[in-house]
Design a protein around this motif. Structure first.
Motif, short mmCIF file in Angstrom:
data_model
loop_
_atom_site.label_atom_id
_atom_site.label_comp_id
_atom_site.label_asym_id
_atom_site.label_seq_id
_atom_site.Cartn_x
_atom_site.Cartn_y
_atom_site.Cartn_z
N GLN A 325 36.94 29.06 50.02
CA GLN A 325 36.57 28.09 49.00
C GLN A 325 37.74 27.18 48.67
OE1 GLN A 325 34.69 30.17 45.68
NE2 GLN A 325 34.22 31.81 47.11
N SER A 329 37.66 24.68 43.06
CA SER A 329 36.23 24.33 43.10
C SER A 329 35.46 25.20 42.11
CB SER A 329 35.67 24.52 44.50
OG SER A 329 35.65 25.89 44.81
N GLY A 331 32.86 27.00 42.76
CA GLY A 331 32.59 28.30 43.39
C GLY A 331 33.76 29.25 43.22
N ALA A 332 34.98 28.71 43.42
CA ALA A 332 36.18 29.56 43.29
C ALA A 332 36.31 30.08 41.87
CB ALA A 332 37.41 28.76 43.69
N VAL A 401 27.64 29.51 47.32
CA VAL A 401 28.67 30.31 46.67
C VAL A 401 28.58 30.24 45.15
CG1 VAL A 401 31.13 30.71 46.47
CG2 VAL A 401 30.14 30.15 48.66
#
Lengths: 525, 523
Positions: A325, A329, A331-332, A401
């Motif tokens: 990732q 971001s 998602g992270a 994700v």
């Protein structure tokens, strides 16, 4: 549809998908075929789970080609829950890989075969069959038909030797009770020593999970979640189920609890020291596996639920950690938030149930190491959390994700969505759960006299996390830490020089010893 | 008094054979053999047992040659010393141990005949003399067993004829080299193997008596063993290996101890090549024969102890030396079935004794096999670390004396004897078979090797701590073995018929070993 056919259907879908994806004509659409096959198999597993009555266990023998070992499928809620978790995870990883443009390789067949082999381990009905399928799984993920092939040889060999522990345990159990089938093993079939031997495959797979963080990163790592986290969790819980709900013997319970927490603490420190957040996330998954091991050792009904919850969470979180990732971001951030063991993390429910279990057993002193290890893991997760930055489109890429991480956060906040149909039935296979042991609602869960408002805790902790990430003092903290960032490895081993040992007259000594033994065999009455 | 004349003739013949060359030596040998045959007939009151002498006499006559340069003085003295030591050792043991009613004079003559043969075998002047020694060794050993376990004329004649087997191995210049066998002969051997396997599956026919009093053992176990040996012979496409397979396979089907042992010794005579390895093999063969002989001679618990204690090292010495590409696996398979048959004669105490000697032997194999060749102090050890450790597991599997352990051992024999030996240069590189061939040759699930290892470990767990520990050690070693030896690239060229067959056999027996178990147990 007969259960015997339905139980085989996921395997047929996965192997059929693997065959189709390897056909030259369909190779371009291999990813879609793989995703469809995994999703279809997951659908079948879901219907299987819903079809099972509470605590129902069904053994489906197909064939006796191997003496003393039937080709036997064991369908119970524990197996189906882990099977479902495995298939959903595989589907997620395949989708994430499909959406990634960085890698042109097409690993679809290998991935589907690895999933099928791992599913085989989960559905196997006897210890020997589990061993054989573990070996097949190693073969599937490594692809090393030639055993001497240098690629991945270290991990492969480690797995093979550790799996031998399970085979020895199976052999000793068979010598004692005449079978290795789960349905025929009494709860005292595995003694403390045998149980420890059987845990070797779990230990080596968790070590492999931690080591996976050191490998070169590809967009998606498939094996840590599928072949390591899932199998480690399933094996641990299945062995606990065979042993009657707890590791045999009080000393062994203490040993497993302590070993799990020590592992969690050690790997959390390594995660804290990691240079990249991707590496840290995989190490954190190993730390969470350590805490899940500790929870499994507690041996109460509540702890059985905690163990199943924690292991299912470890599988999902490992999968998220296995997807590369962009730092910063969405998602992270969501993955890191889900990985914090404290709220709003997914594993908080397991941790709290473990706490209740320790209090029930009047072992309050053990809360200190448990929460210390959990605190270390949470601190390591927070250390690598970053507030999202950049364009909104970039924030949402790759899409599965953040969606999966958000669902996990939601599951942690609303256990009601997962507990009754997935976790509780699986935990019942480990240990009987009397009515009234656990209660759940929209606001949270209750265990005996104590209750925890998971939704409120998650919202409050989420708000606190946002505040922490947005505070200016966070940057100065990071800068200060960067100055004292240690780079030396925590543990270092130097092999001793074996040249002197090799120079000894081993052959002559061995021959003489054997001759002496023969003489003794003749002389001894 | 009845044995005095044969003994005098024997001593005279012995002196002539040891001290003279050419035709005089032949006359001496004939006197020794004739005296032993006459003694057999006189003391066992069975004149037909004298038929034993025909084979050794013929073989000795065929091996007469012009004398080659004599041995160096030191070697000659050493050889004489070996003969004297063996002879006196036999006499000393005979005096010390409570021998029963055995015809001692005949046993003594047979022993001296075998001792002279062994001395010629171990320290030969040339290849011809080594073969002559082999003839005497087999003849002497079988004569001793005939004296202790009388059989009919057929058994005696066959035991004697088998002493002529060294004539079959005479054309091989070095171990492993042999004349090629024609494809129809291989097909015939394969067909015979299938027939025997079918008989084994149908339950066999127990012990039967053939014409001339020859006792046959048609148990499923013996039939399956013979079948496996014939398959190895068919795969090898070598004449010497086929001859050895027929001899060893035939010996498995014989119930009388003398021709049974002589068959195995004959197979060793055909296959033994390098001098160092041959010494070990012959010592092993003699220990295998000595155990049953001493159990009868001494009798009682002490005799049983000797039998159990000599069986394990005898087998170990047969397993350790490296033979040719096919010879080693053939001897491995033959000795596995021989020892499995012998285990049924041991009592519980003897079996326990054999088991810990076998476990120690497995560890010895591990130590010797993993040492570099220059440090192993064995003329030649098995070809690879994997082969060494699989051999150890075979030792453990058989010594469990359980059908499961034997099945595991047979699967490992199939792996070493058919699958690994059929493609020594690695699996074929191309074609649809390549992946299947790789899988069949590996230790991954579905291969015969995997099934064999698992079954041996399962069987060992139910037996003794020593066996399970040695099995774990060897199994773990087998997992490490690929890392210890160089990566073998696939060989160029496409797969042949033998590759297909070996792959098919490995995968079939690996997936469904229960078929083999039915074959070993009958039905």
């Amino acid at each position: 549809m007969p259960l015997a056919v339905q139980a085989l259907l996921p395997f047929l879908l996965l192997t059929g998908g693997a065959a189709a994806a390897s056909l030259p004509a369909l190779r371009r659409r291999g990813g879609a075929i793989a995703a469809l096959a995994a999703a279809g198999a997951a659908g079948v597993a879901l219907t299987l789970l819903l079809r099972l009555a509470p605590a129902e266990r069904v053994d489906i023998p197909y064939l006796r080609a191997f003496p003393t070992v039937d080709l036997l499928i064991r369908v119970d809620a524990l197996a189906v829950a882990f099977g479902l978790s495995l298939l959903v995870t595989a589907c997620l990883l395949i989708l994430a890989r499909l959406l990634s443009d960085d890698d042109r390789r097409r690993p679809w067949s290998s991935w589907l075969l690895t999933t099928a082999a791992a599913l085989g381990v989960i559905f196997a009905g006897s210890l020997v069959l589990v061993y054989a399928l573990l070996r097949l799984c190693t073969l599937a993920w490594s692809g090393a038909l030639d055993e001497a092939a240098p690629r991945g040889r270290g991990l492969r060999t480690a797995e093979q030797i550790a799996d031998l522990g399970l085979l020895v345990a199976a052999a000793l159990a068979a010598a004692g009770v005449g079978t290795t089938a789960f349905s025929g093993l009494p709860s005292d079939a595995l003694g403390p020593g045998t149980f420890l031997l059987a845990l070797l495959p779990v230990a080596v797979r968790i070590a492999a999970l931690a080591a996976a963080a050191e490998r070169p990163r590809t967009p998606v790592l498939f094996h840590p979640a599928i072949a390591q986290a899932t199998l480690a969790g399933y094996l641990m819980l299945r062995l606990i189920a065979v042993a009657g709900g707890r590791p045999p013997g009080r000393e062994l319970q203490i040993l497993v609890f302590a070993a799990g927490l020590a592992l969690a603490a050690l790997v959390s420190i390594q995660a804290w020291r990691a240079r990249s957040s991707g590496t840290a996330r995989l190490r954190l998954a190993a730390a969470q596996a350590g805490i899940a091991i500790a929870l499994c050792a507690l041996g109460t009904s509540v702890a059985a639920v905690a163990g199943v919850w924690a292991w299912l969470g470890v599988v999902a979180l490992t999968a998220l950690a296995s997807i590369r990732q962009t730092p910063g971001s969405l998602g992270a951030l969501l993955t890191t938030a889900a990985q914090t063991i404290l709220p709003p993390g997914f594993l908080f429910v397991g941790l709290w149930l473990g706490t209740v279990s320790l209090v029930q057993r009047q072992l309050e002193g053990a809360l200190i190491p448990l929460w210390l290890a959990a605190g270390l893991a949470a601190a390591a997760a927070l250390r690598h959390a970053r507030w999202p930055a950049g364009e909104p489109r970039g924030l949402l890429s790759p899409a599965p994700v953040p969606l999966a991480a958000a669902l996990l956060l939601l599951g942690g906040a609303l256990p009601l969505a997962i507990l009754p149909w997935l976790v509780i039935p699986a935990a019942r296979i480990l240990r009987g759960i009397p009515g009234g042991t656990l209660g759940w609602g929209l606001l949270g869960i209750t265990a005996g006299p104590t209750a925890v408002p998971t939704l409120a805790a998650a919202l409050a902790a989420g708000g606190a996390l946002v505040l922490w990430l947005r505070l200016p003092m966070r940057r100065s903290f990071d800068t200060a830490w960067a100055g004292v960032h240690p780079s030396a490895p925590l543990l270092r081993f130097d092999l001793p020089d074996l040249a002197r040992w090799r120079a000894l007259p081993w052959a002559r000594t061995a021959w003489l010893a054997y001759a002496a033994l023969v003489v003794y065999a003749i002389v001894r009455q | 008094m009845t044995t005095l004349a044969p003994v005098i003739a024997f001593v005279a013949g012995f002196l002539l054979a040891e001290l003279r060359e050419g035709w005089v030596r032949l006359a001496g040998l004939w006197a020794m053999i004739g005296a032993t045959g006459a003694g057999l007939a006189l003391t066992t009151s069975r004149p037909e047992e004298a038929a034993w002498a025909v084979g050794p006499m013929l073989a000795s006559a065929l091996l007469v040659s012009t004398p080659s340069p004599p041995l160096a003085f030191e070697r000659l003295m050493l050889r004489t010393a070996v003969t004297i030591v063996l002879v006196f050792l036999g006499g000393y043991v005979a005096r010390r141990l409570p021998f029963g009613d055995a015809p001692w004079a005949i046993v003594a003559m047979a022993w001296v005949l075998a001792a002279a043969g062994l001395a010629w075998l171990w320290l030969p002047r040339d290849r011809l003399e080594a073969r002559r020694g082999a003839v005497l060794a087999i003849a002497g050993g079988s004569a001793a067993l005939l004296a202790l376990f009388p059989t009919g004329a057929g058994g005696a004649a066959l035991a004697g004829l088998l002493a002529a087997a060294p004539l079959l191995g005479g054309r091989r210049p070095v171990a492993g080299a042999s004349r090629a066998q024609s494809p129809p002969a291989s097909a015939f051997l394969l067909a015979m193997a299938l027939l025997l396997a079918g008989l084994a599956l149908s339950g066999g026919a127990g012990v039967r008596t053939a014409p001339l009093g020859l006792a046959l053992s048609l148990s499923p176990n013996a039939l399956a063993g013979s079948s496996l040996l014939l398959v190895v012979a068919a795969f090898s496409m070598e004449r010497a290996v086929a001859a050895a397979a027929v001899l060893a396979g035939g010996s498995l089907l014989l119930a009388s101890p003398a021709p049974h042992w002589a068959g195995i010794a004959a197979a060793v005579a055909v296959l033994a090549g390098e001098a160092g390895a041959a010494r070990l093999l012959w010592t092993g063969v003699f220990l295998l024969g000595l155990g049953p002989a001493l159990s009868v001679l001494i009798g009682g618990p002490l005799g049983a102890r000797w039998e159990a204690a000599l069986l394990a090292p005898g087998w170990l010495l047969l397993l350790l030396p490296r033979q040719g590409r096919w010879g080693g696996p053939l001897l491995l398979a033959a000795s596995t079935f021989v020892v499995w048959g012998d285990l049924h004669h041991l009592g519980a105490a003897g079996l326990a004794r054999f088991q810990w000697l076998a476990a120690a032997g497995a560890v010895l194999i591990l130590v010797i096999g993993t040492l570099p060749p220059d440090r192993a102090r064995i003329p030649a050890v098995a070809s690879s670390v994997r082969a060494v450790m699989s051999t150890g597991l075979i030792l453990v599997g058989v010594s469990t004396a359980a059908p499961l352990g034997m099945l595991g051992a047979v699967l490992l024999v199939i792996d070493l004897g058919l699958v690994q030996a059929s493609a020594p240069l690695g699996p074929p590189a191309g074609g649809p078979l390549a992946s299947a061939a790789l899988l069949a040759r590996s230790g991954w699930p579905a291969s015969a090797a995997f099934a064999g290892r698992v079954l041996v470990l399962l069987a060992a767990a139910g037996t003794s701590v020593a066996l399970i520990l040695s099995a774990i050690l060897l199994y773990a070693g087998l997992q490490l073995a690929p890392a210890l030896q160089p990566h073998q690239p696939a060989r160029p060229g496409r797969a042949g018929l033998r590759d297909w067959l070996a792959t098919g056999v490995s995968l079939t027996t690996g997936i469904a070993p229960a078929i083999l178990l039915r074959m070993l147990q009958g039905g």
